[in-house]
Design a protein around this motif. Sequence first.
Motif, PDB file in Angstrom:
ATOM      1  N   VAL A 135       5.895   4.999   8.350  1.00 53.43           N
ATOM      2  CA  VAL A 135       5.950   6.086   7.413  1.00 53.43           C
ATOM      3  C   VAL A 135       6.935   6.905   6.542  1.00 53.43           C
ATOM      4  O   VAL A 135       7.868   6.861   7.238  1.00 53.43           O
ATOM      5  CB  VAL A 135       6.032   7.774   8.540  1.00 53.43           C
TER       6      VAL A 135
ATOM      7  N   TYR B 285       8.162   4.534  -3.024  1.00 47.77           N
ATOM      8  CA  TYR B 285       7.922   5.121  -2.059  1.00 47.77           C
ATOM      9  C   TYR B 285       8.839   6.386  -2.293  1.00 47.77           C
ATOM     10  O   TYR B 285       9.997   6.486  -1.014  1.00 47.77           O
ATOM     11  CB  TYR B 285       8.232   4.848  -0.866  1.00 47.77           C
ATOM     12  N   GLY B 286       8.293   7.054  -3.157  1.00 48.94           N
ATOM     13  CA  GLY B 286       8.777   8.726  -3.142  1.00 48.94           C
ATOM     14  C   GLY B 286      10.431   8.827  -3.789  1.00 48.94           C
ATOM     15  O   GLY B 286      11.732   9.184  -3.722  1.00 48.94           O
TER      16      GLY B 286
ATOM     17  N   ARG C 122       4.663   9.169   3.056  1.00 44.60           N
ATOM     18  CA  ARG C 122       3.480   8.416   2.048  1.00 44.60           C
ATOM     19  C   ARG C 122       3.400   7.334   3.314  1.00 44.60           C
ATOM     20  O   ARG C 122       4.529   7.114   4.459  1.00 44.60           O
ATOM     21  CB  ARG C 122       4.427   7.978   1.589  1.00 44.60           C
ATOM     22  N   THR C 123       2.408   6.344   3.388  1.00 50.26           N
ATOM     23  CA  THR C 123       3.530   5.109   4.735  1.00 50.26           C
ATOM     24  C   THR C 123       2.094   4.233   4.384  1.00 50.26           C
ATOM     25  O   THR C 123       1.685   4.115   2.472  1.00 50.26           O
ATOM     26  CB  THR C 123       1.839   5.500   5.680  1.00 50.26           C
ATOM     27  N   ASP C 124       3.022   2.552   4.200  1.00 49.12           N
ATOM     28  CA  ASP C 124       2.336   1.058   3.501  1.00 49.12           C
ATOM     29  C   ASP C 124       1.491   0.725   4.979  1.00 49.12           C
ATOM     30  O   ASP C 124       0.961   0.124   4.569  1.00 49.12           O
ATOM     31  CB  ASP C 124       3.369   0.724   3.141  1.00 49.12           C
TER      32      ASP C 124
ATOM     33  N   GLY D   8       7.779  14.151  -0.837  1.00 49.13           N
ATOM     34  CA  GLY D   8       6.361  14.123   0.155  1.00 49.13           C
ATOM     35  C   GLY D   8       6.924  12.967   1.643  1.00 49.13           C
ATOM     36  O   GLY D   8       8.311  12.649   1.301  1.00 49.13           O
TER      37      GLY D   8
ATOM     38  N   LYS E 125       1.425  -1.091  -0.135  1.00 52.76           N
ATOM     39  CA  LYS E 125       0.139  -0.362  -0.325  1.00 52.76           C
ATOM     40  C   LYS E 125       0.966   1.356  -0.065  1.00 52.76           C
ATOM     41  O   LYS E 125       1.764   1.183   0.753  1.00 52.76           O
ATOM     42  CB  LYS E 125      -1.402  -0.299   1.373  1.00 52.76           C
ATOM     43  N   VAL E 126       0.268   2.185  -0.871  1.00 50.75           N
ATOM     44  CA  VAL E 126       1.063   3.464  -1.206  1.00 50.75           C
ATOM     45  C   VAL E 126       0.260   4.130  -1.093  1.00 50.75           C
ATOM     46  O   VAL E 126      -0.404   5.053  -1.585  1.00 50.75           O
ATOM     47  CB  VAL E 126       2.073   3.606  -2.518  1.00 50.75           C
ATOM     48  N   LYS E 127       0.750   4.982   0.638  1.00 51.34           N
ATOM     49  CA  LYS E 127      -1.203   6.639   0.517  1.00 51.34           C
ATOM     50  C   LYS E 127      -0.741   7.454   1.328  1.00 51.34           C
ATOM     51  O   LYS E 127       0.690   7.479   2.003  1.00 51.34           O
ATOM     52  CB  LYS E 127      -2.306   5.539   1.788  1.00 51.34           C
ATOM     53  N   ASP E 128      -0.539   9.041   0.700  1.00 53.98           N
ATOM     54  CA  ASP E 128       0.306   9.983   1.002  1.00 53.98           C
ATOM     55  C   ASP E 128      -0.133  10.360   2.429  1.00 53.98           C
ATOM     56  O   ASP E 128      -1.024  10.554   2.724  1.00 53.98           O
ATOM     57  CB  ASP E 128      -0.377  10.905   0.100  1.00 53.98           C
ATOM     58  N   VAL E 129       0.574  11.347   3.096  1.00 52.26           N
ATOM     59  CA  VAL E 129       0.332  11.452   4.508  1.00 52.26           C
ATOM     60  C   VAL E 129       1.209  13.076   4.573  1.00 52.26           C
ATOM     61  O   VAL E 129       0.840  12.930   3.717  1.00 52.26           O
ATOM     62  CB  VAL E 129       0.722  10.649   5.631  1.00 52.26           C
TER      63      VAL E 129
END
Length: 295
Positions: A248, A202-203, A242-244, A240, A34-38
């Motif tokens: 973080v 991730y970035g 991101r989190t899985d 940026g 999972k790659v979600k912006d934080v």
Amino acid sequence: MAGKENDISPVVIEVHPNTKEPQKAWAKIKAQVKVKDVQPVESSKWWSDKCVRFVCVSDTHVRLEKKKSVGSSVIPDGDVLLHTGDFSMRGWPEEISLFNTYFGSLKHRVKLLIAGNHDMTLDPKVNSHDIVKKSRDLLTTFTYLEDSFVTVYGIKIFGAPWVPTCGCWGFTLSRGRQLLDHWNLIPNDVDILMTHGPPIGYGDKTLFKKHVGCVELLNTVQRRIKPKYHVYGHIHEGYGMRTDGQTVFINASVCSKHYKPVHKPIVFDYPLPEGHTKDEILDLAITSVTADANK
């Protein structure tokens, strides 16, 4: 200490079959993660004595110093400053001195630094022992980490400068076994990991939309270390947070692809571990790791 308990059975990370082709490797990996912006913490927001405020920067390349901006007007206040490398363009003594003076004006109680591939005079594989020592001796403002860790307020923070080979620069290693051998040195109970380069996905996407992060670094972070935060830079376009869902990931590159300091430092608050206060005397003793550090 805030660190996690070691797993009962050791997790062994293997070299990914597509490690030298990160774009192809990511095509196979992305469906499984999972790659979600934080959103980072707003730097002007007040923080309590029950939290440690971390301020993260990377890839400043002496651009803030040469703009002659006031450090405190660019770098927000906090308890701990993390710089994940490429503070210079080549690691020349005048660059290091300028960097050291500029960041020395900041009030953060702790400042931790790792090198990046541009900080070549700190790499003993590229320069003589004498040059490396003189360069490191100029860094009086920061605690310098290289395959080593410190504990701050009970929070274990590990730093490693290594990136996949990218030309004639410092701290570069071949993808696959060479890099994995260094990631294997990282202890399991690290709370915050500092590397110069990003893990894949991730970035780590370049201006040309290609993923160039390290596959083995991602596998090490997600499957073995599982830190709460992983901070890095190197790929300026990947800036940026991101989190899985477990870790973080923070690409804190201040400079753009064209070396303009356009990105803000990234801030996060870490709950103060039980039994610690921010008034305690800090022992920033550096512990270097060995081949069996994670056993």
